[in-house]
Design a protein around this motif. Structure first.
Motif, short mmCIF file in Angstrom:
data_model
loop_
_atom_site.label_atom_id
_atom_site.label_comp_id
_atom_site.label_asym_id
_atom_site.label_seq_id
_atom_site.Cartn_x
_atom_site.Cartn_y
_atom_site.Cartn_z
N UNK A 80 0.84 -1.20 0.00
CA UNK A 80 0.00 0.00 0.00
C UNK A 80 0.87 1.25 0.00
N UNK A 81 1.92 1.24 0.77
CA UNK A 81 2.84 2.38 0.81
C UNK A 81 3.46 2.64 -0.56
N UNK A 82 3.94 1.59 -1.20
CA UNK A 82 4.55 1.74 -2.52
C UNK A 82 3.53 2.25 -3.53
N UNK A 83 2.32 1.72 -3.49
CA UNK A 83 1.29 2.14 -4.44
C UNK A 83 0.92 3.61 -4.23
N UNK A 84 0.72 4.01 -2.98
CA UNK A 84 0.29 5.39 -2.73
C UNK A 84 1.40 6.39 -3.02
N UNK A 85 2.64 6.04 -2.77
CA UNK A 85 3.73 6.99 -3.05
C UNK A 85 4.02 7.08 -4.54
N UNK A 86 3.75 6.04 -5.29
CA UNK A 86 4.01 6.10 -6.73
C UNK A 86 2.85 6.74 -7.50
N UNK A 87 1.67 6.81 -6.91
CA UNK A 87 0.50 7.39 -7.56
C UNK A 87 -0.05 8.56 -6.74
N UNK A 88 0.79 9.50 -6.40
CA UNK A 88 0.37 10.61 -5.54
C UNK A 88 -0.72 11.47 -6.17
N UNK A 89 -0.59 11.75 -7.45
CA UNK A 89 -1.57 12.62 -8.11
C UNK A 89 -2.95 11.96 -8.11
N UNK A 90 -2.99 10.67 -8.46
CA UNK A 90 -4.27 9.95 -8.44
C UNK A 90 -4.86 9.90 -7.04
N UNK A 91 -4.02 9.63 -6.05
CA UNK A 91 -4.50 9.54 -4.67
C UNK A 91 -5.03 10.88 -4.20
N UNK A 92 -4.33 11.96 -4.54
CA UNK A 92 -4.77 13.29 -4.13
C UNK A 92 -6.12 13.63 -4.78
N UNK A 93 -6.27 13.30 -6.05
CA UNK A 93 -7.51 13.54 -6.77
C UNK A 93 -8.66 12.72 -6.15
N UNK A 94 -8.37 11.45 -5.82
CA UNK A 94 -9.38 10.58 -5.22
C UNK A 94 -9.82 11.12 -3.85
N UNK A 95 -8.84 11.57 -3.04
CA UNK A 95 -9.18 12.12 -1.73
C UNK A 95 -10.05 13.36 -1.85
N UNK A 96 -9.77 14.20 -2.83
CA UNK A 96 -10.56 15.41 -3.01
C UNK A 96 -11.98 15.11 -3.50
N UNK A 97 -12.10 14.15 -4.38
CA UNK A 97 -13.42 13.87 -4.95
C UNK A 97 -14.27 12.93 -4.09
N UNK A 98 -13.67 12.15 -3.21
CA UNK A 98 -14.41 11.20 -2.37
C UNK A 98 -13.92 11.26 -0.91
N UNK A 99 -14.16 12.35 -0.20
CA UNK A 99 -13.63 12.46 1.17
C UNK A 99 -14.27 11.47 2.14
#
Length: 178
Positions: A80-99
């Protein structure tokens, strides 16, 4: 890696029993203490590796289900750590659109971590106990002439061992060369 040499297994007599000499380290002189630890790590590295594997297996056999659960949990956390650090832009977008979904996922992760906390502790104990034993032995075991010669060969680059490479990667090459 062709010139990598695995040192021979030191005798039990030399490692722990009759001919082994132990004393408290010079705590007030950290460089001397570090030299002793590094010398012993380089000289007894095969013994230390076998000790770590043996203690890890003993801890694992005492509670195999918890050890396996802890290992699996660490692998999942790392993935999970590797996935989230390699896809920061996607994760940030997901957090903003689905809090709200992110909040529920965080709660679920906390619940699952609490559920497998015992397994994590057993796994960490299986790693920390051998490392502590190795550090204590390396700190208390006095150096001998063979030990000092092995360190000099390693520092001159005439002999490359796995522990020497690890110490170099950890940034301890200055202590290993002195």
């Amino acid at each position: 890696m062709d010139d990598l040499e695995v040192p021979s297994l030191r005798s039990l007599s030399d490692f722990l029993l009759e001919s082994a000499r132990f004393s408290t380290p010079a705590i007030n002189d950290p460089s001397r203490w570090a030299n002793r630890v590094i010398d012993n790590l380089l000289y007894y590295q095969t013994n230390y590796f076998l000790t770590a594997v043996l203690v890890f297996l003993i801890v694992g056999t005492m509670n195999p289900k918890a050890m396996l659960m802890g290992l699996l949990t660490m692998v999942v956390i790392f993935a999970i750590f590797v996935y989230t650090t390699s896809n920061r832009v996607e994760m940030h977008r997901f957090k903003r659109s689905h809090p709200f979904v992110c909040f529920l996922l965080i709660l679920l992760c906390c619940f699952l971590l609490l559920k497998v906390f015992g397994g994590l502790l057993v796994f960490m104990w299986g790693i920390a106990l051998p490392l502590a034993m190795i550090f204590i032995h390396a700190s208390l075991r006095m150096r001998n002439l063979k030990n000092k010669m092995g360190k000099k060969l390693e520092s001159l680059g005439l002999k490359r061992t796995p522990m020497g490479i690890l110490l170099f990667q950890l940034g301890l090459e200055e202590q290993a060369r002195s």
